[in-house]
Design an enzyme around this catalytic site. Structure first.
Site, PDB file in Angstrom:
ATOM      1  N   ALA A  10      50.410   7.479  46.236  1.00  0.00           N
ATOM      2  CA  ALA A  10      49.498   6.647  47.047  1.00  0.00           C
ATOM      3  C   ALA A  10      48.145   7.295  47.320  1.00  0.00           C
ATOM      4  O   ALA A  10      47.382   6.813  48.142  1.00  0.00           O
ATOM      5  CB  ALA A  10      50.181   6.277  48.362  1.00  0.00           C
ATOM      6  N   TYR A  43      55.929   3.974  27.770  1.00  0.00           N
ATOM      7  CA  TYR A  43      55.521   3.288  29.015  1.00  0.00           C
ATOM      8  C   TYR A  43      56.199   1.917  29.124  1.00  0.00           C
ATOM      9  O   TYR A  43      56.734   1.562  30.182  1.00  0.00           O
ATOM     10  CB  TYR A  43      54.000   3.148  29.008  1.00  0.00           C
ATOM     11  CG  TYR A  43      53.399   2.578  30.267  1.00  0.00           C
ATOM     12  CD1 TYR A  43      53.212   3.373  31.399  1.00  0.00           C
ATOM     13  CD2 TYR A  43      52.988   1.247  30.319  1.00  0.00           C
ATOM     14  CE1 TYR A  43      52.630   2.843  32.557  1.00  0.00           C
ATOM     15  CE2 TYR A  43      52.412   0.715  31.462  1.00  0.00           C
ATOM     16  CZ  TYR A  43      52.230   1.517  32.580  1.00  0.00           C
ATOM     17  OH  TYR A  43      51.660   0.994  33.712  1.00  0.00           O
ATOM     18  N   LYS A  89      58.800   0.730  32.030  1.00  0.00           N
ATOM     19  CA  LYS A  89      58.485  -0.394  32.913  1.00  0.00           C
ATOM     20  C   LYS A  89      59.495  -1.538  32.746  1.00  0.00           C
ATOM     21  O   LYS A  89      59.763  -2.274  33.695  1.00  0.00           O
ATOM     22  CB  LYS A  89      57.055  -0.879  32.662  1.00  0.00           C
ATOM     23  CG  LYS A  89      55.991   0.159  33.047  1.00  0.00           C
ATOM     24  CD  LYS A  89      56.044   0.494  34.526  1.00  0.00           C
ATOM     25  CE  LYS A  89      54.923   1.408  34.978  1.00  0.00           C
ATOM     26  NZ  LYS A  89      54.985   1.711  36.416  1.00  0.00           N
ATOM     27  N   ILE A 106      44.511  -3.678  35.725  1.00  0.00           N
ATOM     28  CA  ILE A 106      43.900  -3.524  37.037  1.00  0.00           C
ATOM     29  C   ILE A 106      42.886  -2.382  36.947  1.00  0.00           C
ATOM     30  O   ILE A 106      43.175  -1.342  36.313  1.00  0.00           O
ATOM     31  CB  ILE A 106      44.982  -3.176  38.097  1.00  0.00           C
ATOM     32  CG1 ILE A 106      46.152  -4.177  38.053  1.00  0.00           C
ATOM     33  CG2 ILE A 106      44.366  -3.089  39.496  1.00  0.00           C
ATOM     34  CD1 ILE A 106      45.823  -5.611  38.362  1.00  0.00           C
TER      35      ILE A 106
HETATM   36  P1  NAI Z   1      46.675   5.935  38.961  1.00  0.00           P
HETATM   37  O1  NAI Z   1      46.820   6.890  37.844  1.00  0.00           O
HETATM   38  O2  NAI Z   1      45.357   5.763  39.605  1.00  0.00           O
HETATM   39  O3  NAI Z   1      47.728   6.260  40.121  1.00  0.00           O
HETATM   40  C1  NAI Z   1      49.020   6.720  39.875  1.00  0.00           C
HETATM   41  C2  NAI Z   1      49.370   7.675  40.988  1.00  0.00           C
HETATM   42  O4  NAI Z   1      50.704   8.180  40.776  1.00  0.00           O
HETATM   43  C3  NAI Z   1      48.446   8.898  41.023  1.00  0.00           C
HETATM   44  O5  NAI Z   1      47.980   9.117  42.335  1.00  0.00           O
HETATM   45  C4  NAI Z   1      49.336  10.035  40.563  1.00  0.00           C
HETATM   46  O6  NAI Z   1      49.006  11.295  41.121  1.00  0.00           O
HETATM   47  C5  NAI Z   1      50.704   9.562  41.048  1.00  0.00           C
HETATM   48  N1  NAI Z   1      51.783  10.239  40.350  1.00  0.00           N
HETATM   49  C6  NAI Z   1      51.894  10.448  39.022  1.00  0.00           C
HETATM   50  N2  NAI Z   1      52.997  11.158  38.760  1.00  0.00           N
HETATM   51  C7  NAI Z   1      53.613  11.393  39.956  1.00  0.00           C
HETATM   52  C8  NAI Z   1      54.776  12.081  40.323  1.00  0.00           C
HETATM   53  N3  NAI Z   1      55.564  12.667  39.402  1.00  0.00           N
HETATM   54  N4  NAI Z   1      55.118  12.130  41.636  1.00  0.00           N
HETATM   55  C9  NAI Z   1      54.323  11.535  42.579  1.00  0.00           C
HETATM   56  N5  NAI Z   1      53.190  10.884  42.271  1.00  0.00           N
HETATM   57  C10 NAI Z   1      52.834  10.813  40.971  1.00  0.00           C
HETATM   58  O7  NAI Z   1      47.205   4.549  38.393  1.00  0.00           O
HETATM   59  P2  NAI Z   1      47.278   3.068  38.995  1.00  0.00           P
HETATM   60  O8  NAI Z   1      46.574   2.214  38.072  1.00  0.00           O
HETATM   61  O9  NAI Z   1      46.940   3.061  40.436  1.00  0.00           O
HETATM   62  O10 NAI Z   1      48.850   2.796  38.805  1.00  0.00           O
HETATM   63  C11 NAI Z   1      49.787   2.656  39.850  1.00  0.00           C
HETATM   64  C12 NAI Z   1      51.065   2.055  39.280  1.00  0.00           C
HETATM   65  O11 NAI Z   1      50.782   0.771  38.740  1.00  0.00           O
HETATM   66  C13 NAI Z   1      51.655   2.873  38.129  1.00  0.00           C
HETATM   67  O12 NAI Z   1      53.067   2.828  38.213  1.00  0.00           O
HETATM   68  C14 NAI Z   1      51.172   2.131  36.917  1.00  0.00           C
HETATM   69  O13 NAI Z   1      52.020   2.346  35.819  1.00  0.00           O
HETATM   70  C15 NAI Z   1      51.226   0.698  37.404  1.00  0.00           C
HETATM   71  N6  NAI Z   1      50.407  -0.226  36.652  1.00  0.00           N
HETATM   72  C16 NAI Z   1      49.045  -0.055  36.576  1.00  0.00           C
HETATM   73  C17 NAI Z   1      48.288  -0.955  35.856  1.00  0.00           C
HETATM   74  C18 NAI Z   1      46.807  -0.851  35.727  1.00  0.00           C
HETATM   75  O14 NAI Z   1      46.214  -1.627  34.955  1.00  0.00           O
HETATM   76  N7  NAI Z   1      46.135   0.037  36.427  1.00  0.00           N
HETATM   77  C19 NAI Z   1      48.926  -2.087  35.141  1.00  0.00           C
HETATM   78  C20 NAI Z   1      50.342  -2.165  35.310  1.00  0.00           C
HETATM   79  C21 NAI Z   1      51.039  -1.262  36.042  1.00  0.00           C
END
Ligand code: NAI
Length: 247
Positions: free
Chosen positions: A13, A155, A159, A188
């Site tokens: 978060a 991925y 998912k 997003i």
């Molecule tokens: P982001 O990369 O900005 O945020 C992901 C967060 O998860 C980061 O703060 C990261 O430090 C944290 N993280 C990663 N590995 C971790 C671990 N082992 N333990 C704790 N925290 C960890 O990406 P975003 O875009 O905010 O993605 C959030 C979720 O939404 C993800 O699950 C992503 O797969 C999913 N998602 C995102 C999309 C997009 O277009 N941005 C589309 C579909 C799904």
């Protein structure tokens, strides 16, 4: 406020979608635990923004891929806050590449964080929610898990796995007052999609019926709804928030 006296854990978060969800839940009165793994500074910024808006929050570092660390994190939250009402499995990573070039390590690391990370948190949170006879579990899947996406076998598998995990868990805990749902975002605008080239962004946009990327707040509002009393009779569902991609 909709989530007064509720305690929520949002994984990953410190930024992006997770940050938007943390802010939306806190704005409705929940005490929000901001989980992060990498950047303590960005987690602290999220905490500061929530506090400045009048919300209650704290940050906890934990790698969601680590089963024991997740147990320690969740046990600690229950000890300090006395309860856990809402779990949002948002932490996720990408390690994209074509199947024929994908390393075992890239496959495993994505599964470990995205799918096993969700299992790890659900496994430990559900015990408390069963005791409370109430709870909300929301996991962030993806259109890549619903449709499949070339260049993302790891991925997409993780998912799609979230969807199976969601439905099976929903069936197991439905009679205990716990709902379990997934959100499948489309594209997003966050750091995760910022790495895409302009050419890729343009060609992706063409495949989106609404012809634009979504915002983290679009996902946050859906998570807030699923966490609220209004969604009490919804479980085992996958809600696509994707500008029409996966229809
Ligand atoms: P982001 O990369 O900005 O945020 C992901 C967060 O998860 C980061 O703060 C990261 O430090 C944290 N993280 C990663 N590995 C971790 C671990 N082992 N333990 C704790 N925290 C960890 O990406 P975003 O875009 O905010 O993605 C959030 C979720 O939404 C993800 O699950 C992503 O797969 C999913 N998602 C995102 C999309 C997009 O277009 N941005 C589309 C579909 C799904």
């Amino acid at each position: 406020m909709k989530l007064e006296n509720k305690v929520a854990l949002v994984t990953g978060a410190a930024r992006g979608i997770g940050k938007a969800i943390a802010k939306a839940l806190a704005a409705e009165g929940a005490v929000v635990i901001v989980n992060y793994n990498g950047s303590a500074q960005r987690a602290a910024e999220t905490v500061k923004e929530i506090e400045e808006a009048g919300g209650k929050t704290l940050a906890i570092r934990c790698n969601v891929a680590d089963f024991t660390a997740c147990k320690d994190m969740i046990d600690g939250i229950i000890k300090e806050q006395g309860r856990l009402d809402i779990l949002v499995n948002n932490a996720g990573i990408t390690r994209d590449g074509l199947l024929m070039k994908m390393s075992e390590e890239d496959f495993d690391s994505v599964m470990d964080t995205n799918l096993k990370g969700a299992f790890n948190c659900i496994r430990h949170a559900a015990r408390q929610m069963i005791k409370q006879k109430s709870g909300r579990i929301i996991s962030i899947s993806s259109v890549s898990g619903v449709l499949g996406n070339a260049g993302q076998v790891n991925y997409s598998a993780s998912k799609a796995g979230i969807i199976g995990l969601t439905k099976a868990t929903a069936r197991e805990v439905a009679s205990r007052g716990i709902t379990v749902n997934a959100i499948a975002p489309g594209f997003i605008t966050t750091d995760m999609t910022e790495v895409l080239s302009e050419a890729v962004k343009t060609s992706v946009t063409e495949t989106i019926p609404m012809k634009k990327f979504g915002k983290p707040e679009d996902i946050a509002q859906t998570a807030l709804f699923l966490a609220s009393e209004e969604a009490a009779y919804i479980t085992g569902q996958v809600i696509c928030v994707d500008g029409g991609m996966a229809m």
